[in-house]
Design a protein around this motif. Structure first.
Motif, short mmCIF file in Angstrom:
data_model
loop_
_atom_site.label_atom_id
_atom_site.label_comp_id
_atom_site.label_asym_id
_atom_site.label_seq_id
_atom_site.Cartn_x
_atom_site.Cartn_y
_atom_site.Cartn_z
N LYS A 119 14.88 -48.72 -20.95
CA LYS A 119 15.29 -48.09 -22.20
C LYS A 119 15.38 -46.58 -21.99
O LYS A 119 14.42 -45.96 -21.54
CB LYS A 119 14.30 -48.41 -23.32
CG LYS A 119 14.20 -49.89 -23.65
CD LYS A 119 13.16 -50.12 -24.72
CE LYS A 119 13.03 -51.60 -25.03
NZ LYS A 119 11.99 -51.87 -26.06
N SER A 120 16.50 -46.03 -22.32
CA SER A 120 16.73 -44.60 -22.13
C SER A 120 17.31 -43.99 -23.40
O SER A 120 18.01 -44.66 -24.17
CB SER A 120 17.66 -44.33 -20.95
OG SER A 120 18.90 -44.99 -21.14
N MET A 121 16.99 -42.72 -23.60
CA MET A 121 17.47 -41.99 -24.77
C MET A 121 18.17 -40.71 -24.30
O MET A 121 17.61 -39.92 -23.54
CB MET A 121 16.32 -41.63 -25.69
CG MET A 121 16.75 -40.98 -27.00
SD MET A 121 15.48 -39.94 -27.76
CE MET A 121 15.55 -38.50 -26.70
N GLY B 159 23.07 -51.92 -23.97
CA GLY B 159 22.12 -52.21 -25.04
C GLY B 159 20.82 -51.44 -24.94
O GLY B 159 20.11 -51.28 -25.94
N THR B 160 20.46 -50.98 -23.75
CA THR B 160 19.19 -50.27 -23.56
C THR B 160 19.32 -48.76 -23.71
O THR B 160 18.36 -48.03 -23.45
CB THR B 160 18.62 -50.58 -22.17
OG1 THR B 160 19.58 -50.19 -21.18
CG2 THR B 160 18.32 -52.06 -22.03
N LEU B 161 20.45 -48.27 -24.13
CA LEU B 161 20.72 -46.83 -24.19
C LEU B 161 20.95 -46.40 -25.63
O LEU B 161 21.61 -47.10 -26.40
CB LEU B 161 21.92 -46.48 -23.32
CG LEU B 161 22.23 -45.00 -23.12
CD1 LEU B 161 22.69 -44.75 -21.70
CD2 LEU B 161 23.33 -44.56 -24.09
N ARG B 162 20.40 -45.25 -25.97
CA ARG B 162 20.58 -44.67 -27.30
C ARG B 162 21.08 -43.25 -27.16
O ARG B 162 20.52 -42.44 -26.42
CB ARG B 162 19.25 -44.68 -28.08
CG ARG B 162 18.78 -46.06 -28.48
CD ARG B 162 19.57 -46.57 -29.65
NE ARG B 162 19.35 -45.77 -30.84
CZ ARG B 162 20.05 -45.89 -31.96
NH1 ARG B 162 21.03 -46.78 -32.02
NH2 ARG B 162 19.79 -45.14 -33.01
N ASP C 179 11.95 -45.30 -22.35
CA ASP C 179 11.23 -45.11 -21.09
C ASP C 179 11.67 -43.84 -20.37
O ASP C 179 10.88 -43.25 -19.62
CB ASP C 179 11.44 -46.32 -20.17
CG ASP C 179 10.91 -47.61 -20.77
OD1 ASP C 179 9.88 -47.54 -21.48
OD2 ASP C 179 11.52 -48.68 -20.56
N LYS C 180 12.90 -43.43 -20.55
CA LYS C 180 13.45 -42.23 -19.94
C LYS C 180 14.12 -41.38 -21.01
O LYS C 180 14.81 -41.91 -21.89
CB LYS C 180 14.47 -42.58 -18.85
CG LYS C 180 13.89 -43.28 -17.64
CD LYS C 180 13.06 -42.32 -16.79
CE LYS C 180 12.58 -43.00 -15.52
NZ LYS C 180 11.79 -42.07 -14.66
#
Length: 309
Positions: free
Chosen positions: A204-206, A224-227, A243-244
């Motif tokens: 998961k990364s932002m 899907g894991t990126l915002r 997470d990042k």
């Protein structure tokens, strides 16, 4: 006819009795006794502290080109967990629509007729088919529409966001502006860029950017894991869930300006801020002393009236 009244040596508005006489004290020539000035110790414990973090700066190719600092406000370690918890629970509660609704046995359609006689059938008595014990009946203590919104102070919410960012800065990197690097929307190119920056697409990364170009938004929306966040959409949940953390230089400057720690130029400014609470408490004490003087004047008027009778 004259009435002699003994003037008390001390009158206090805050005492248990206004007209209390103290025989142990000697009469004073001054009617208004100035109480000693109280000593209010200055508060030396800082509620907000500065947390400095050093982040590497990467180019679009993934090579390290330098370092930069992130200096944000952070809550005291004893209260940081509570501040962040209150901020995240407030955000989650305010997102609830509160429209869940069930029907009670009084609101369900039907059930007005007694299904069978009370006696002579050997069955358990029943007055309605819409009892909560039967399928299709009402719901006992079911949800009803309600307002889940919770109020939180603006400064407290900002402190929760800055504290979460400061604690998660160890997993953050700074990337140079890459909005013009994508000539057309393509998710494969964005995944390759993530790998060059050392980010696993499964983690998961932002991404926090001041402006998001159309090609970047379209290239990353299928991950899907990126915002992708902007200053307007920055929220506490995505910060804690990632997470990042990836920042651009412009976004990092915005964080340092909006959530940065303001240092005092000299010790006089710090003492001026620290003395604000002391001045407020001294003002309250001064009001209490004024009340004592007012009641003393009232008593002197009553004493003068009785002595002239």
């Amino acid at each position: 006819m004259s009435i002699s009244v003994r003037l008390p040596s001390s009158i206090s508005f805050l005492s248990s009795s206004i007209f209390s006489l103290s025989s142990n004290q000697t009469p004073s020539t001054s009617l208004f006794i100035k109480p000693p000035k109280p000593h209010f110790p200055k508060c030396t414990t800082a509620v907000v502290r500065s947390q400095l973090a050093t982040l590497p700066v990467l180019s679009f190719d993934g090579t390290k080109v330098g370092e930069t600092t992130l200096n944000l406000k952070s809550a005291n370690p004893d209260t940081a967990r509570a501040v962040v918890h209150r901020g995240i629970t407030t955000d989650l509660n305010n997102k609830r629509r509160g429209t869940a609704s069930t029907l009670t046995r009084a609101e369900v359609r039907g059930g007005g007729k007694k299904p069978f006689p009370q006696k002579k059938l050997g069955r358990a008595r029943r007055g309605s088919q819409r009892t909560p014990l039967r399928p299709g009946g009402g719901v006992v203590f079911g949800p009803k529409p309600r307002d889940w919104s919770v109020k939180i102070n603006k400064k407290e919410k900002r402190l929760a966001i800055s504290t979460a960012l400061a604690s998660a800065a160890v997993n953050g990197i700074v990337v140079e502006e890459f909005g013009d690097k994508f000539q057309k929307p393509k998710t494969k190119d964005f995944l390759e860029a993530l790998k060059r920056w050392g980010i696993d697409p499964k983690e998961k990364s932002m991404f926090f950017m001041t402006e998001i170009s159309d090609n970047v938004a379209l290239s990353s929306r299928n991950i899907g894991t990126l915002r992708m966040l902007t200053p307007r959409t920055l929220n506490l949940f995505d910060i804690l869930n990632a997470d990042k953390l990836v920042f651009t230089k412009a976004a990092l400057d915005y964080l340092n300006d909006a959530y940065g720690y303001e240092e005092y130029e000299d010790e006089e400014d710090f003492e001026e801020v620290a003395d604000e609470g002391t001045e407020a408490e001294e003002g309250i004490y001064k009001i209490e002393a004024d009340f004592d003087a007012i009641w003393c004047c009232i008593f002197l008027v009553i004493y003068y009236i009785f002595t002239r009778l």
